[in-house]
Structures are given as structure tokens and as C-alpha cells.
Design an enzyme around this catalytic site. Structure first.
Site, PDB file in Angstrom:
ATOM      1  NE  ARG A  81      -8.031  -5.952  -4.812  1.00  0.00           N
ATOM      2  CZ  ARG A  81      -7.160  -4.961  -4.651  1.00  0.00           C
ATOM      3  NH1 ARG A  81      -7.235  -3.865  -5.358  1.00  0.00           N
ATOM      4  NH2 ARG A  81      -6.180  -5.076  -3.761  1.00  0.00           N
ATOM      5  CD  GLU A  97      -3.045  -1.258   1.929  1.00  0.00           C
ATOM      6  OE1 GLU A  97      -3.487  -0.143   2.225  1.00  0.00           O
ATOM      7  OE2 GLU A  97      -3.650  -2.314   2.134  1.00  0.00           O
TER       8      GLU A  97
END
Ligand code: ZN
Length: 273
Positions: A251, A3
């Protein structure tokens, strides 16, 4: 899964390792890049989930790790932990191989100017660096997305703000009591602001290194609220947590049907978003 905060740390690490080094070799998908091999690294930076390695000669590498990418460092000649054909990019400098496995995208930007600007202009401000005003994020969201956009897709949209990945997506929605499929047009400006302020806080608090932490209670019940905890009791209300594939890219999303039901979401009132 990398991330924004991870890429930030990676850029700091690679910058420390490669800054001002002249590369001994560079290979992209097994193919030598002779031009870069003689070049000196000028800087390593990150924007959102993109890593940029700029060279003195004007070229840049843009690397996006995607879901499966990772960087490894090996002393020259040491056996790698993954097969060589998985190596997307290999940079050799000062007796080390810096190997990027399974990258989603690697691009050579020949002029560190125009094409790079084109690319990064499409990325929203970086939550772990740019301290963007919520009003500007709201403007971007309204300009770019339909009011029917679900919150799971909003938070992952790197054009609104860059840095939020799939783990933070679930954690932020939980912390703000939002049902993941709530539509952008159905939340208040206060809820929108709370989502991004919480995301920013989590990203900033995780810049220091170590495992990703969204929950700091020292009770041995975990460092994440919901991510990866399907079937376990919610740490807030005890309801069994669920995992569903949601949003336009299906997702994995972890959430609590108890305290993230549409009814309990604060700021549920409709505004003209
Ligand atoms: Zn709950």
C-alpha cells in the site's frame, strides 16, 4: 478511500435517512431482494470499516467499501453519476435511492446473531468509539502478529484495532517519527502506545465532518503532513518526502527519510514484544 471515521459519519447519515423507514426496494448486484424490500430499518451502525444495516425482520446487511466504494443518494428517477452496473447495492426508501457503488463486500446476514458476532469478533476495538486501553491493543498485537511485522502492516491490521486506514497510517507514523518498515518487535511499549493514542486522537478529531485533517496550523501549507505530498518538502525538516509501496499489501506509504529515519525514531530500544 474510506477510513473508520468516514464509515462512522456514513452510518450516522444513513441512520438519519433510513431509521424506521420501510424499504420500497432493495437490489444487490442488480438482483432484487424481495425479503428486505418490505422490511423496516431498525438501525445503521459501524464497526471499524464495516457498516451494518439491521432490519426489523432479523436480517442484516454488512457493507465493506474497500478502497473504491462510495455511497450516493439520488431522488428517485434521477440519473446516477456512475453506471448502474457499478452499483453493488441499491436501497430505495421515501422517494430516494441510496446507491452503494463498487463495494468490496456486501453480505446478507440472515440472523442478526451468530454469523455477525463471528465476523465482528475478529475486528479489534474501534478507535473512534471504544476508547480501548493501550494494554489490550498491545496484547492483541502480540497474540496476533509476529515481532517481525512492520509498522505499516500493524497499523492497518483491523484485528488489533479497527479504524486506521491508509491515510492515517502514514500520518501517524510521521507524527511519531517512526520509520514505516520498523518492526513491531523493535519498538518500545511507549512508542506502541504513542502510535495508537495519536491514531485515536486523529480519528476522533475528524468525526465532525468536512475534509480529513491531521495538521491544523493555519499557514496555508496543507491539512495533512505527508499523505499525497511525495516530492514536496517535509513540513518539519525540509527533506523531500517519498512515496513507496510498503507492507504485505504494497500500500502507498508517504514518509520523510529525514525525520523518520530509523536512528531518530524515539523508543527505538528493543523490548520483548
Ligand atoms: Zn522530515
Amino acid at each position: 478511500m474510506p477510513e473508520g471515521d468516514t464509515i462512522h459519519k456514513l452510518a450516522t447519515f444513513l441512520s438519519g435517512a433510513l431509521f424506521d423507514q420501510r424499504l420500497d426496494g432493495a437490489r444487490l448486484q442488480g438482483r432484487a431482494l424481495p425479503a428486505l424490500a418490505r422490511d423496516r430499518v431498525l438501525r445503521v451502525t459501524s464497526k471499524g470499516k464495516h457498516l451494518f444495516i439491521d432490519f426489523e425482520g432479523g436480517a442484516s446487511l454488512r457493507v465493506h467499501l474497500g478502497m473504491y466504494g462510495s455511497w450516493h443518494r439520488y431522488p428517485l428517477g434521477q440519473t446516477w453519476q456512475k453506471p448502474a452496473h457499478r452499483a453493488t447495492l441499491v436501497l430505495s426508501a421515501a422517494g430516494q435511492d441510496y446507491v452503494c457503488f463498487n463495494a468490496k463486500e456486501v453480505e446478507i446476514l440472515e440472523t442478526c446473531g451468530l454469523r455477525r458476532r463471528d465476523r465482528t469478533d475478529r475486528l479489534g476495538p474501534d478507535l473512534s468509539r471504544d476508547a480501548p486501553a493501550v494494554e489490550s491493543l498491545l496484547r492483541r498485537a502480540r497474540d496476533l502478529l509476529s515481532p517481525a511485522t512492520e509498522l505499516v502492516d500493524l497499523l492497518l491490521d483491523q484485528r488489533v484495532a479497527s479504524g486506521i486506514g491508509n491515510v492515517y497510517k502514514s500520518e501517524v507514523l510521521f507524527l511519531e517519527h517512526c520509520e514505516p518498515r520498523t518492526r513491531l518487535g523493535d519498538i518500545s511499549e511507549e512508542t506502541f502506545a504513542a502510535l495508537y493514542r495519536t491514531a485515536e486522537r486523529l480519528l476522533l478529531s475528524n468525526l465532525g465532518g468536512g475534509p480529513r485533517v491531521t495538521r491544523t496550523a493555519d499557514d496555508g501549507r496543507g491539512i495533512l503532513w505527508v499523505y499525497g505530498r511525495a516530492g514536496q518538502p517535509c513540513l518539519r525538516c525540509g527533506t523531500s518526502l517519498v512515496r513507496e509501496r510498503l507492507g504485505k499489501h504494497a500500500r502507498s506509504t508517504y514518509w520523510c527519510p529525514g525525520c523518520q529515519s530509523g536512528q531518530s525514531a524515539p523508543g527505538k530500544e528493543t523490548t520483548n514484544m
